[in-house]
Each structure stands twice: as structure tokens, then as C-alpha cells.
Motif scaffolding. Structure first.
Motif, PDB file in Angstrom:
ATOM      1  N   GLY A  81       0.807  -1.226   0.000  1.00 50.37           N
ATOM      2  CA  GLY A  81       0.000   0.000   0.000  1.00 50.37           C
ATOM      3  C   GLY A  81       0.834   1.267   0.000  1.00 50.37           C
ATOM      4  N   SER A 135      -9.843  11.431  -8.524  1.00 51.07           N
ATOM      5  CA  SER A 135      -8.987  10.717  -7.598  1.00 51.07           C
ATOM      6  C   SER A 135      -8.302   9.586  -8.359  1.00 51.07           C
ATOM      7  N   LEU A 136      -6.989   9.615  -8.381  1.00 56.35           N
ATOM      8  CA  LEU A 136      -6.243   8.691  -9.242  1.00 56.35           C
ATOM      9  C   LEU A 136      -5.516   7.608  -8.468  1.00 56.35           C
ATOM     10  N   TRP A 137      -5.591   7.641  -7.137  1.00 53.37           N
ATOM     11  CA  TRP A 137      -4.773   6.671  -6.388  1.00 53.37           C
ATOM     12  C   TRP A 137      -5.495   6.211  -5.139  1.00 53.37           C
ATOM     13  N   ASP A 138      -4.993   5.130  -4.548  1.00 52.42           N
ATOM     14  CA  ASP A 138      -5.636   4.544  -3.381  1.00 52.42           C
ATOM     15  C   ASP A 138      -5.062   5.168  -2.110  1.00 52.42           C
ATOM     16  N   ALA A 174      -4.964   2.863   1.132  1.00 47.84           N
ATOM     17  CA  ALA A 174      -3.869   1.889   1.191  1.00 47.84           C
ATOM     18  C   ALA A 174      -2.603   2.547   1.718  1.00 47.84           C
TER      19      ALA A 174
END
Lengths: 307, 519
Positions: free
Chosen positions: B350, B389-392, B395
């Protein structure tokens, strides 16, 4: 301990004492007497811009105690130049120091300054080899090698072939060493425009990357390399479709051996109106099954498919 | 602009313990200059290290109650696994074995939040950073050239944790006075040559202090001349006179020019003028563009390998030159950049790594995490409702809170590593990128970025317009919706996405020098 205040050789110098800033400096270091004294003399010789043999001794002494001291390195480099000092001797002194302090910016920059003035890279590539032994992805070492290749034209002719053979060996040792892949790119395509327009070289390099992918299809380094060549040479992406299908296909969604192959397929499908739906399927498969940590990214790619 | 919410923290009690500083500095091969070696001699650190290593935690050992708490947070599967073993895969497997227990359980026995994730160990981290600001024993001589960094990382970390650092104000100003060079710029310490890294860390620290005394302690005209000497005919900047030219130089120089509201014309004594350059920005965007590698990331200098820390330097530099939606696509291949940034997030960890096939490291929580703040603003629409929103984020939050907090305080690269001010500062900055949603307020945009006068400015008429980075807005705590994995009390104070100082402080400094432009 080296002592300057009792040394007649240094009798003409009045050291400039340390000032850490005000009566209660933050993050102050309780320097040893030896370090503190040597730095006092360095400040003094720098103030009078002295460049002499004794300054070389002094900087060597301080570097032994603190190799991360950029001021000392820069002042030493300037002194070497002023004295017209024998630079081969300097490199010999530098070698064991570099091995001891692998992650040090200064040592590499100093080396670059010296080799640049010597205008002779003899022995340098062997030395770099030694340096990569304990740390095969060391950023400074690779960057230095790139400087060397560029500075001395080591990407051309016989030298270029030697460089390519060497980096092939590095990739052979660890096909996932991305620093080695980046260096291969630099040697083949990074130093001039001509190779990316040379069909034979482009085909050779695509074959090289494909062979590496077969060894470990989930290794992203050769995929990135392949994409770079396709973009640079303006080869049609769709020419890679059959290759990608060997590792992933929408017909067998449970039998995918490389998320990078799936990604490539999605790119290919996205180019054609008739296969847009397939691209969406590939992105869904990536987002939900094969690469869920990048779900927001795959969804973004899906949403930005041009309709 | 609104100030950040202030996290509930009490002024930590003064620590009177002896100076067993455990703030070893591990700068590695990134922004910091110069890198300090890890110093192995301090007993308290050894204990810390062994503590972590000795905890016997088999991978699946959490108690049933814990398991149910973690149930909503299933780790990512890694369904594709190559069988070929190489040095990279062996080290990766070993690393994962070390990290997984921290993601699946709670070996540090931290208090857990309502999502079954450790709380931010605020008090412990504050204590750690206060010690980092204290005195260091003689073995730390190797950090002699990095003191400005230690101060910056510690102060920025403390403010992110909600601490009031005003008690340090005067000491900070005096400390940096000793580093300021008579010919301009700051070095690592008294009598050291000026350096862009030291100048960057010094200016940011003084911006954090934010008083007229701090501002006026900076010799702006001398700084302008010093920066002029760093400008190179290539368009980039060197870190020091006769020093290395890399993207840190470009970034540090732009940060300083923008915050101090300095003229964009090169001073008449700038060597680059002899090569036809007239302004600090000449050829700069193009030079940064040449640092984008075939992989899509950004490297230290053209031809080098793409690297997370240099990527942030490059993107933040472009965001100082103008609106992200304008300057990023102008000089970079955005699709390729986003592909590379996205590839940096490690599964199942993550957290982020800095290069292809390298290991996760808590410092990239910032170096990559903060790139997202800039890139998301560049690819989104002009209204905050259109933010992509392009990412986690969850995580990364889990990696930071579960795996990057050291048991006794301070944040780390990964479990088993020692805490230092560097990793503490940048893990916390990464947490700010996770927890908040930044957007660029294009409404305030007038002419789409930088204006450069055609002719050399006459004396007294020189103006700067490097003001793009003061148009950012933030939606506090809106990084993730309801499904977020942290509680309100785990929130850090919001950090400016380009300058990495407390929200409001960069604006305050700029405003001061807009009102007091003379030098």
C-alpha cells in the motif's frame, strides 16, 4: 590526533572558531576537539583563499572525519586546480574512500570534476563495476556512468558495443534491475536521435525486451522499455497485440500472466472504436482482479477513453 | 486562505532526559544534501531496533477480536507471481515477510482506531522530534553539513502534528544566521559554502517561524545574486558553485524565488548571462521536460533513471511556474507520467517505492503521494466538484499508520528500520496528501501563469509574478469519503502541496515580501 595549533607549519594561521548560532543553537553538534580545530583552520584558510599543499592535507583530514562535507570537497577541488596537482594521484586516493562511502553525493561529483579535467576515462568503467557489486541499483553510480558514457562518447563504435555487452551482463544478473534497463536505454537511444530511426536497432531492442518479458512476464522494466521504443520509433502499438496475447487475453480472464500485457491490450483496444468495449473489459479486469491497488487509476483510464 | 484545523495536542512537557539523540539522519539518495550515514553507535537506537526485530510475530497471529476488526480491510491479493528468482525478487520477498505482520496485526501494540488501524502516535512522534532538535554528540559530525535539514524536518514534522513551535522562534533565527553566507545563500553551517539544499531548508524553516524577524534575517539581494550564479546555460541549476546540476537545484531555486518574491531577471553578474540567458526561467521548463525518462517518471538530470523524489521536485517546480493544468502538460507527457506514478504504489504493502522494482519506503508517502496532489489538480476540471482521484489513499494511510510508525516514536522507512527526522517529516506530509483534497483555484488565475517581461527590467521596475503556488485551496479531511481508514484524531495539520510547510505560512511570507519588495 593531528594537532594544528602546535604545528609550526600552521603558526601563521589564526583559526576561526565555530559559531552554531546564538546562545542556544538548535541541533548543535558537540564536535570533538580534533574536528573542531581542523574546521577552525579550514574556515581561516578559506577566508584568505589559500590554496596550497597544506590545504590538501587539511581537507584530507576533515574528509576522513566527515566525508559528507560538500564545502571541504569543493574547496579541495579548487585547490587541486590552483596547484595543478597530479590528478591521477587524486583518483588513487579517492578509490578506497568511494568504496567506503557508497551513498555519498560529494565523492561522485568530485570524481566527475577530476576525470573531466584529466579528460581520460581509463579504468573508470572497471571501478564502477566494483562499486555496483554491493549495491547494484546505486543511483549515484549509475548517474556517474551515464555522465561518463556521454562525456567520452562511449556509446559509439567499439566502445559502444563494450558498453552494451556490459549492461547486457547486468540485466543478465538480474532482469529486474531497472537501473540497468535505464542505462541500456541511455546507451542505445539516449545519446543521439539516429538509433531510434534505425529499423535494425529498433527491432533488435524490441526482441531484447520481449525475450526478457518471457523470462518473467510480470517484470515491468522490459515492458516500459518496449513501450519506450514503440513510442520513440512511432511503431504501431497494434503490432504488439499478438505478443501481448501470449500473456493475457479477454477470452481467458482467469489465466492472465501479466497485468502489463493486459494494460497493453487495453491500450491497443482503446485505439479502435470497434474494440472500445474490450478495452473497458480489460480495465475492469485490472481494477477488480489483477491489479486492484491501482483501481482508481484503471477507472480513470476507462473513463477517459475517448468516445 | 483558511488556516488548517488545529489538531488537539498539548504542549509536550519539556523533556529533561539526557541527550541520547536518536535522530539519526538517513537521507539516502534523494533530495537531501549531503547524505549522512546512519550512525550505528547509539545504544537507545540499538534497543529500538532489537525491540522491533525481537517481537515474535508469525504472519497470521492476530487475535480473533483483532481479526474481526480488520475484516473490512482485506489486503490486496497479488494474483500474478513470476517464478524466476533474482536478487530483486529475493529482497522483495524478504521485505514483504517483514512488513506483512504489521499490516495484518499490531505487533507494536498501538491503540487501534475505529477501523482497526493503529492511531497516529502523536505524542510519541512529538517527543522524538523534540529530541531531534536537541544537541548531538560528537559522532554526529557527519551531519555537520545537514543541520538546516534537521531543523526543517523537525519543525515541519512538529507543526504537522499540531505542535506550536513558536517557543523556538528566536533560536531558529539565530541558528540560521550562522549558516548564512556573506555572498548570499545558506550553507550547512558556519563558514560553509552556500548550497541550494541548505538554502531551501533554511528558507522553509524561517517561513515556518513566520515572523518579521525571521523574514528580515534573510539577505534577499545577496540570495538573488547567489541564485543567479547557480543558473546554467542548459536552463537548469547547480546545487553549489562548481557543484552538481540536477533537478533539486531547479526546484530549490524556484521555491526561494517565489517565496521571497525576488526578481525573475538574472542579476548582471550571473555567469549564464554570458551564454545569452537573461531570466531565471529561461529554458527551465524545457530542461525539466528533458528529465522525463522513457518510463514517464522524472530523473535527477536528463538520461538518469526516473525517481520519486526527483519527480516531486520536477512537478512542484512546474507548479511554481504556473497553473498545473497549464505547465504540466506543456512540458510533460501526462499519460506516461500518471502511468509511472501509479506504478509506484506497492501491493499488498500500500505504500510507495521510488523506482521501478525497488522496495516500498515511507519517505515516498510524500515524494509520490504529494505528486498526486499536483497531478490530480492538473487533470481535473476547474471546479472542486470535478476533482479526480487517481490513487488509493486508504492503502497508503494504512501503510503509514500500521507499518511506518516506530514503536517508541518517530516514523520510518519500513518495519525494522530506525526512525529519523527525515522519514518522520515525509511520512506525515504523505498523510496530509492522503487526508486532504487539494485543488488549484483557476478562478484566481489571470493570465495562465508566468509573465516574463521582454526587455531587461530597469532598476526599480523589476517585478515578479511567480505567484501560481499561492492559488491552491484545500478541502480539509476530504481525501477519502466515508470509507476512510483513519479517525479524526489521526488527522495531521494540512501541508502546502508545493512548499511543504504548514498551510498559510507560505502565503504569509509571500505577502510580507509583496508589501516589502525592496532590497
Amino acid at each position: 590526533m593531528v594537532n594544528y595549533s602546535d604545528d609550526p607549519k600552521w603558526a601563521d594561521i589564526t583559526p576561526i572558531p565555530q559559531d552554531d548560532g546564538g546562545p542556544h543553537p538548535l541541533a548543535a553538534i558537540a564536535y570533538s576537539d580534533e574536528y573542531s580545530e581542523a574546521m577552525g583552520y579550514l574556515r581561516a584558510v578559506m577566508a584568505k583563499e589559500e590554496h596550497s599543499e597544506r590545504v590538501l592535507d587539511l581537507t584530507e583530514h576533515i574528509i576522513e572525519m566527515n566525508p559528507a562535507h560538500y564545502t571541504v570537497w569543493l574547496y579541495r577541488a579548487k585547490t587541486l586546480k590552483e596547484l595543478n596537482f597530479d590528478l591521477k594521484t587524486e583518483i588513487e586516493w579517492l578509490n578506497p574512500a568511494a568504496l567506503k562511502h557508497l551513498k555519498n553525493y560529494q565523492i561522485w561529483h568530485h570524481r566527475q570534476t577530476i576525470i573531466s579535467q584529466l579528460n581520460d576515462p581509463a579504468g573508470e568503467t572497471d571501478f564502477i563495476d566494483t562499486m555496483l557489486g554491493p549495491d547494484s541499483k546505486n543511483y549515484h553510480v549509475w548517474s556517474y556512468r551515464q555522465w561518463l558514457v556521454k562525456q567520452f562518447g562511449l556509446w559509439k563504435g567499439e566502445e559502444g558495443q563494450k558498453e552494451l555487452d556490459w549492461v547486457d551482463g547486468m540485466i543478465g544478473d538480474d532482469v529486474r534491475n531497472n537501473s540497468a534497463w535505464n542505462h541500456r536505454w541511455f546507451v542505445v537511444f539516449g545519446c543521439g536521435e539516429e538509433n531510434i530511426r534505425d529499423e535494425a536497432i529498433v527491432n533488435r531492442e524490441m526482441g531484447y525486451a520481449k525475450a526478457a518479458i518471457h523470462k518473467a512476464p510480470q517484470n515491468q522494466s522490459p515492458w516500459n522499455y518496449l513501450h519506450g521504443i514503440i513510442r520513440g520509433s512511432k511503431t504501431a502499438l497494434s503490432s504488439l497485440k499478438d505478443f501481448a496475447l501470449q500473456f493475457a487475453s479477454l477470452e481467458n480472464p482467469d489465466d492472465v500472466h501479466s497485468s502489463h500485457a493486459l494494460d497493453l491490450l487495453a491500450m491497443i483496444y482503446a485505439q479502435d472504436e470497434d474494440t472500445k468495449e474490450k478495452a473497458r473489459q480489460a480495465f475492469d479486469l485490472l481494477a477488480n482482479k489483477y491489479d486492484p491497488v491501482r483501481k482508481p487509476y484503471w477507472n480513470y483510464r476507462k473513463e477517459t477513453l475517448v468516445n | 486562505m483558511s488556516a488548517s484545523s488545529s489538531a488537539a495536542t498539548s504542549q509536550a512537557q519539556s523533556q529533561t532526559q539526557s541527550q541520547t539523540s536518536r535522530a539519526s539522519s538517513r537521507l539516502e539518495d534523494i533530495l537531501a544534501e549531503p547524505p549522512s550515514p546512519r550512525i550505528e553507535t547509539l545504544d537507545s537506537e540499538e534497543e529500538e531496533y532489537e525491540d522491533v526485530m525481537e517481537d515474535p510475530i508469525p504472519a497470521q497471529s492476530q487475535s480473533p477480536s483483532l481479526e474481526s476488526q480488520f475484516s473490512g480491510l482485506k489486503l490486496f491479493d497479488i494474483p500474478i507471481h513470476d517464478t524466476l528468482e533474482t536478487e530483486t525478487s529475493i529482497v522483495q520477498e524478504e521485505t514483504l515477510d517483514t512488513i506483512l505482520p504489521y499490516l495484518e496485526g499490531n505487533p507494536n501494540k498501538f491503540d487501534l482506531n475505529s477501523h482497526g488501524i493503529p492511531h497516529l502516535q502523536r505524542k510519541k512522534h512529538v517527543k522524538f522530534l523534540e529530541i531531534a532538535l536537541g544537541e548531538y554528540p560528537a559522532q554526529f559530525a557527519a551531519m555537520d553539513a545537514s543541520r538546516p535539514w534537521l531543523l526543517y524536518w523537525s519543525l515541519q514534522g512538529l507543526t504537522a502534528l499540531g505542535e506550536d513551535v513558536s517557543a523556538y522562534r528566536e533560536r531558529i533565527v539565530y541558528t540560521f544566521q550562522s549558516c548564512q553566507h556573506p555572498t548570499g545563500g545558506f550553507g550547512g553551517g558556519h563558514g560553509q559554502l552556500p548550497h541550494l539544499a541548505g538554502s531551501y531548508a533554511s528558507i522553509l524553516s524561517l517561513v515556518i517561524v513566520g515572523t518579521p524577524l525571521a523574514y528580515t534575517s534573510i539577505h534577499r539581494r545577496a540570495m538573488w545574486h547567489y541564485l543567479g550564479h547557480m543558473k546554467q546555460p542548459s536552463g537548469g541549476f547547480t546545487m553549489a558553485a562548481n557543484g552538481e546540476e540536477d533537478i533539486r537545484g531547479a526546484f530549490c531555486a524556484m521555491v526561494i524565488l517565489s517565496l521571497l518574491n525576488l526578481p525573475l531577471e538574472l542579476p548582471s553578474d550571473a555567469p549564464a548571462r554570458k551564454k545569452g540567458m537573461t531570466g531565471f526561467l529561461d529554458g527551465l521548463g524545457e530542461w525539466i521536460g528533458r528529465c522525463q525518462s522513457y518510463e514517464g517518471g522524472i530523473s535527477a538530470a536528463p538520461g538518469n533513471e526516473a525517481h520519486g523524489a526527483y519527480a516531486f521536485c520536477g512537478l512542484a517546480c512546474l507548479c511554481i511556474l504556473g497553473a498545473p493544468a497549464t505547465t504540466l502538460p506543456k512540458y510533460l507527457d501526462m499519460d506516461l507520467l500518471i502511468h509511472w506514478l501509479s506504478s509506484r504504489q506497492c501491493a499488498p504493502e500500500g505504500g510507495y517505492n521510488g523506482r521501478t522494482n525497488k522496495l516500498v519506503d515511507g519517505c515516498y508517502s510524500h515524494w509520490i503521494g504529494s505528486c498526486w496532489s499536483l497531478v490530480e489538480a492538473a487533470v481535473s476540471g476547474k471546479k472542486k466538484e470535478q476533482m479526480r482521484s487517481l490513487w488509493d489513499r486508504n492503502a497508503l494511510a494504512r501503510y503509514i499508520l500500521s507499518a511506518a510508525q516506530s514503536k517508541k516514536g518517530g516514523l520510518i522507512d519500513k518495519p525494522g528500520k530506525r526512525p529519523d527526522a527525515y522519514h518522520t517529516c515525509y511520512n506525515l506530509a504523505g498523510l496530509s496528501a492522503v487526508q486532504n483534497r487539494y485543488y488549484y483555484d483557476a478562478e484566481e488565475e489571470e493570465d495562465g501563469g508566468v509573465k516574463i517581461s521582454d526587455e531587461d527590467g530597469e532598476k526599480g521596475e523589476m517585478t515578479t509574478t511567480l505567484d501560481a503556488s499561492f492559488k491552491w485551496k484545500v478541502e480539509l479531511g476530504k481525501g477519502v469519503g466515508k470509507e476512510r481508514v483513519w479517525d479524526d484524531e489521526d488527522q495531521v495539520n494540512v501541508v502546502h502541496p508545493v512548499f511543504i510547510v504548514p498551510w498559510g505560512q507560505a502565503e504569509k511570507c509571500r505577502q510580507y515580501f509583496e508589501e516589502n519588495p525592496g532590497f
